[in-house]
Design an enzyme around this catalytic site. Sequence first.
Site, mmCIF file in Angstrom:
data_model
loop_
_atom_site.group_PDB
_atom_site.id
_atom_site.type_symbol
_atom_site.label_atom_id
_atom_site.label_comp_id
_atom_site.label_asym_id
_atom_site.label_seq_id
_atom_site.Cartn_x
_atom_site.Cartn_y
_atom_site.Cartn_z
ATOM 1 N N ASP A 21 0.651 -1.349 0.342
ATOM 2 C CA ASP A 21 -0.212 0.185 0.015
ATOM 3 C C ASP A 21 0.978 1.531 -0.160
ATOM 4 O OD1 ASP A 21 -2.526 1.283 0.689
ATOM 5 O OD2 ASP A 21 -1.958 1.788 2.135
ATOM 6 N N SER A 22 0.243 2.158 -0.862
ATOM 7 C CA SER A 22 1.272 4.060 -0.434
ATOM 8 C C SER A 22 1.095 3.606 1.446
ATOM 9 C CB SER A 22 0.528 4.643 -0.789
ATOM 10 O OG SER A 22 -0.762 4.789 0.056
ATOM 11 N N CYS A 84 -4.460 -1.420 -2.242
ATOM 12 C CA CYS A 84 -4.504 -0.397 -2.583
ATOM 13 C C CYS A 84 -5.823 0.168 -3.677
ATOM 14 C CB CYS A 84 -2.962 0.653 -2.320
ATOM 15 S SG CYS A 84 -2.864 2.159 -2.625
ATOM 16 N N GLU A 169 -2.219 9.016 7.895
ATOM 17 C CA GLU A 169 -1.247 9.104 8.131
ATOM 18 C C GLU A 169 -0.935 10.247 8.423
ATOM 19 O OE1 GLU A 169 0.812 7.460 5.934
ATOM 20 O OE2 GLU A 169 -0.734 5.524 5.489
ATOM 21 N N CYS A 203 -11.081 2.681 -0.238
ATOM 22 C CA CYS A 203 -9.906 3.488 -0.335
ATOM 23 C C CYS A 203 -9.586 2.629 1.166
ATOM 24 C CB CYS A 203 -9.776 4.881 0.094
ATOM 25 S SG CYS A 203 -7.851 5.034 1.167
ATOM 26 N N HIS A 205 -7.519 3.011 4.234
ATOM 27 C CA HIS A 205 -6.852 3.817 4.561
ATOM 28 C C HIS A 205 -8.333 4.425 5.222
ATOM 29 C CE1 HIS A 205 -3.276 4.536 2.642
ATOM 30 N NE2 HIS A 205 -2.750 5.315 3.968
HETATM 31 N N1 DGL Z 1 -4.313 3.308 0.676
HETATM 32 C C1 DGL Z 1 -5.065 4.108 -0.461
HETATM 33 C C2 DGL Z 1 -6.094 3.031 -1.631
HETATM 34 O O1 DGL Z 1 -6.695 2.616 -1.316
HETATM 35 C C3 DGL Z 1 -4.339 4.924 -0.598
HETATM 36 C C4 DGL Z 1 -3.965 5.914 -1.891
HETATM 37 C C5 DGL Z 1 -3.516 7.168 -1.155
HETATM 38 O O2 DGL Z 1 -2.117 6.932 -0.751
HETATM 39 O O3 DGL Z 1 -3.681 7.787 -1.398
HETATM 40 O O4 DGL Z 1 -6.305 4.224 -2.402
#
Ligand code: DGL
Length: 284
Positions: A21-22, A84, A169, A203, A205
């Site tokens: 993931d990011s 992600c 984050e 998403c 997150h």
């Molecule tokens: N967890 C990522 C997703 O599902 C977040 C993306 C981001 O870093 O903006 O899209």
Amino acid sequence: MTPPDQPLTLPATPGPVGVFDSGYGGLTILRQIRQLMPAYDYLYLGDNARAPYGAHSFEVVYEYTRQAVELLFARGCHLVVLACNTASAKALRTIQQNDLGRLDPTRRVLGVIRPTVETLGSLTRTRHVGILATAGTVNSRSYELEIHKLYPDITVSQMACPMWVPLVENYEFDSPGADYFVRKRVEGILRADPEIDTLVLACTHYPLLMNKILKYTPPGVRIVPQGEYVASSLRDYFQRHPEMDAQCTKGGHCHYLTTEAADKFAESATLFMHEPCEAERVQP
Ligand code: DGL
């Protein structure tokens, strides 16, 4: 991480399942995967130094994701889950079509959009679904296209929530400040289509904002986080592909990599995973 086209030496022996993931969001998927399949080994990579991905162009998200996949392959993973949505929407297909052949045609990269979409047909009664996601995922229209392939009768509304990933984050997901941003988007999408009965947290997150999301969601509207569906789809995948299952080691271990400071990642991951997590820093 390597520049494109540089030959990679990939270990041929079995290894952990890679989860990418990011940043921290993919941990919500990893938790559910591990709950369902605790025997496997997992290697998680969070590109925290370059998160959020949500507003980046296709080219940049593809480039970052390709680098992450190559790193996880080089660390022994034969299967990588892009936990992600932004990476799944913007990079998955290109990696599957252009890069796997060059890297190793026997390795696999899976995303989170398809398993989520497949469940929607049985979840919505009104056939009106709302997608809450990053701007990147919304603009890619991946959810709309995938939903209409399987369920042409479902009306899809989308809403970008650009402040939600930074809230997570930066560890502000439970702060009073988060209320404003969560309320604005939840009320916004339900105002745009009051017939929505199913809101997808598209998403990874967003489940970390669940308390706030529930606070502003009226009864009768179901919130759909993805972890459970991604986990059961991965279990099905292993059942259908015993050759890939055989390439995944089963020692019950989980190791964490981050492109940011290791102690910072370990502290947050320990809170999100409800267990002590140690992390190792890797170069983006
Ligand atoms: N967890 C990522 C997703 O599902 C977040 C993306 C981001 O870093 O903006 O899209």
